[in-house]
Scaffold this motif. Structure first.
Motif, PDB file in Angstrom:
ATOM      1  N   VAL A 175      31.220 128.139  84.569  1.00 36.84           N
ATOM      2  CA  VAL A 175      30.652 128.151  85.921  1.00 36.84           C
ATOM      3  C   VAL A 175      31.751 127.944  86.969  1.00 36.84           C
ATOM      4  CG1 VAL A 175      29.092 126.949  87.505  1.00 36.84           C
ATOM      5  CG2 VAL A 175      28.357 127.494  85.182  1.00 36.84           C
ATOM      6  N   LYS A 176      32.709 127.094  86.672  1.00 29.98           N
ATOM      7  CA  LYS A 176      33.840 126.877  87.590  1.00 29.98           C
ATOM      8  C   LYS A 176      34.577 128.205  87.810  1.00 29.98           C
ATOM      9  CE  LYS A 176      37.586 124.938  89.504  1.00 29.98           C
ATOM     10  NZ  LYS A 176      37.648 124.953  90.985  1.00 29.98           N
ATOM     11  N   LYS A 177      34.756 128.951  86.717  1.00 29.26           N
ATOM     12  CA  LYS A 177      35.461 130.233  86.794  1.00 29.26           C
ATOM     13  C   LYS A 177      34.673 131.230  87.641  1.00 29.26           C
ATOM     14  CE  LYS A 177      37.666 133.515  83.602  1.00 29.26           C
ATOM     15  NZ  LYS A 177      36.617 134.478  83.144  1.00 29.26           N
ATOM     16  N   ILE A 178      33.364 131.297  87.398  1.00 28.67           N
ATOM     17  CA  ILE A 178      32.503 132.212  88.177  1.00 28.67           C
ATOM     18  C   ILE A 178      32.546 131.838  89.654  1.00 28.67           C
ATOM     19  CG2 ILE A 178      30.117 132.970  88.564  1.00 28.67           C
ATOM     20  CD1 ILE A 178      29.636 132.426  85.524  1.00 28.67           C
ATOM     21  N   ALA A 179      32.453 130.543  89.942  1.00 34.50           N
ATOM     22  CA  ALA A 179      32.468 130.084  91.338  1.00 34.50           C
ATOM     23  C   ALA A 179      33.783 130.481  92.004  1.00 34.50           C
ATOM     24  CB  ALA A 179      32.256 128.575  91.390  1.00 34.50           C
ATOM     25  N   ASP A 180      34.892 130.269  91.318  1.00 38.66           N
ATOM     26  CA  ASP A 180      36.212 130.617  91.876  1.00 38.66           C
ATOM     27  C   ASP A 180      36.312 132.121  92.133  1.00 38.66           C
ATOM     28  OD1 ASP A 180      36.920 127.983  91.797  1.00 38.66           O
ATOM     29  OD2 ASP A 180      38.261 128.155  90.060  1.00 38.66           O
TER      30      ASP A 180
END
Ligand SMILES: *Cc1c(COP(=O)(O)O)cnc(C)c1O
Length: 220
Positions: A175-180
Motif C-alpha cells: 500500500v505504501k508503494k501504491i500511495a507513492d
C-alpha cells in the motif's frame, strides 16, 4: 474498582509507547503520525474521558453513531469515518465527519462533491488487497489508477485493512508503494493488532480501537 479514565490513561500510554518504539525503528518523527482512536460501540462518556486525556482524533464506523457523538464533544476534535459508506448517509456524513477513509466508489465521490462543504473534508481511497473477495470494501489494486483518474474529489490518501491471515508487513509495504506511485501523501493503515508494522511501513494515520478502549462485545 479502577476509574475508567485511569484505565484509558494507561492504555493510551501503552499504545503511545509502542508508537514511539516503532517510529524509532523507522527513524520517523511523531509529528508525522495521527493516532485515530476508534470509539465505535463505546459510549460518549468514554470519548469525553479520552478528550480529557488529550485525544482529538476520533474514528467511527457508522453514520448513526458518529452523528450523535460528534456534537457532544468540543469543536476542536477531528472525526474520521472508516466504515462502509451507504449512499443515502452521505449528506449526513458531510455534517459531522472531517476525514473519509473508506471511499471506494465513483458514484459516492460524485454524491459527496455535489454537497456544500464537502470540499472541507479529506478523502482517502480504500484499497482492497483481497483478490476475489471484497467484503471489506475497497478498490482493487489494479483499479486504483483509473479510480483516481476518474475521481473528481481531491483524494489525498490511501487506506487499507490488512487482509485476515495475510502478513501485514507485506500488505502495508504494498500500500505504501501504491500511495507513492500515485502521489498520495497520507496513508491510513494499522489497527490494534498491527499498527507497529504499519508505522514502520510508512503509515501517517493509524486507527486503534480495542487496545485503548477494550475489546468490543459486538462486532461493528
Ligand atoms: C474497528 C476498526 C478499527 C479499529 O480496530 P481495533 O482492532 O479495535 O483497533 C480500525 N479500522 C477499521 C476500518 C475498523 O473497522
Amino acid at each position: 474498582m479502577k476509574a475508567r479514565i485511569e484505565e484509558l490513561r494507561e492504555n493510551l500510554a501503552k499504545v503511545e509507547e509502542q508508537i514511539q518504539g516503532a517510529l524509532r525503528l523507522a527513524s520517523r518523527n511523531r509529528e508525522e503520525v495521527t493516532l485515530v482512536v476508534v470509539t465505535k460501540t463505546y459510549p460518549v462518556e468514554d470519548l469525553l474521558a479520552l478528550y480529557e486525556l488529550g485525544v482529538r482524533n476520533f474514528g467511527e464506523n457508522r453514520d448513526q453513531e458518529g452523528s450523535l457523538k460528534a456534537p457532544q464533544l468540543p469543536s476542536d476534535t477531528h472525526w474520521h469515518f472508516q466504515g462502509q459508506i451507504q449512499s443515502r448517509k452521505i449528506p449526513s456524513l458531510v455534517q459531522w465527519a472531517d476525514s473519509i477513509h473508506s471511499l471506494d466508489s465513483l458514484e459516492h465521490a460524485a454524491k459527496f462533491e455535489k454537497l456544500p462543504n464537502s470540499e472541507k473534508l479529506n478523502y482517502f481511497v480504500q484499497i482492497n488487497l483481497e483478490e476475489g473477495a471484497d467484503h471489506r470494501g475497497g478498490v482493487s489494486v489494479n483499479e486504483v489508477g483509473s479510480f483516481l483518474e476518474s475521481c473528481t474529489l481531491p483524494i489525498t490518501g490511501a487506506m487499507v485493512v490488512a487482509p485476515l491471515g495475510s502478513d501485514p508487513v507485506v500488505a502495508f509495504s504494498k500500500v505504501k508503494k501504491i500511495a507513492d506511485e500515485h502521489g498520495l501523501k497520507e496513508i491510513s493503515m494499522g489497527m490494534s493488532g498491527d499498527f507497529e508494522a504499519a508505522l514502520v511501513a510508512g503509515a501517517t494515520h493509524i486507527r486503534v480501537g480495542s487496545s485503548i478502549l477494550g475489546s468490543r462485545s459486538l462486532l461493528a
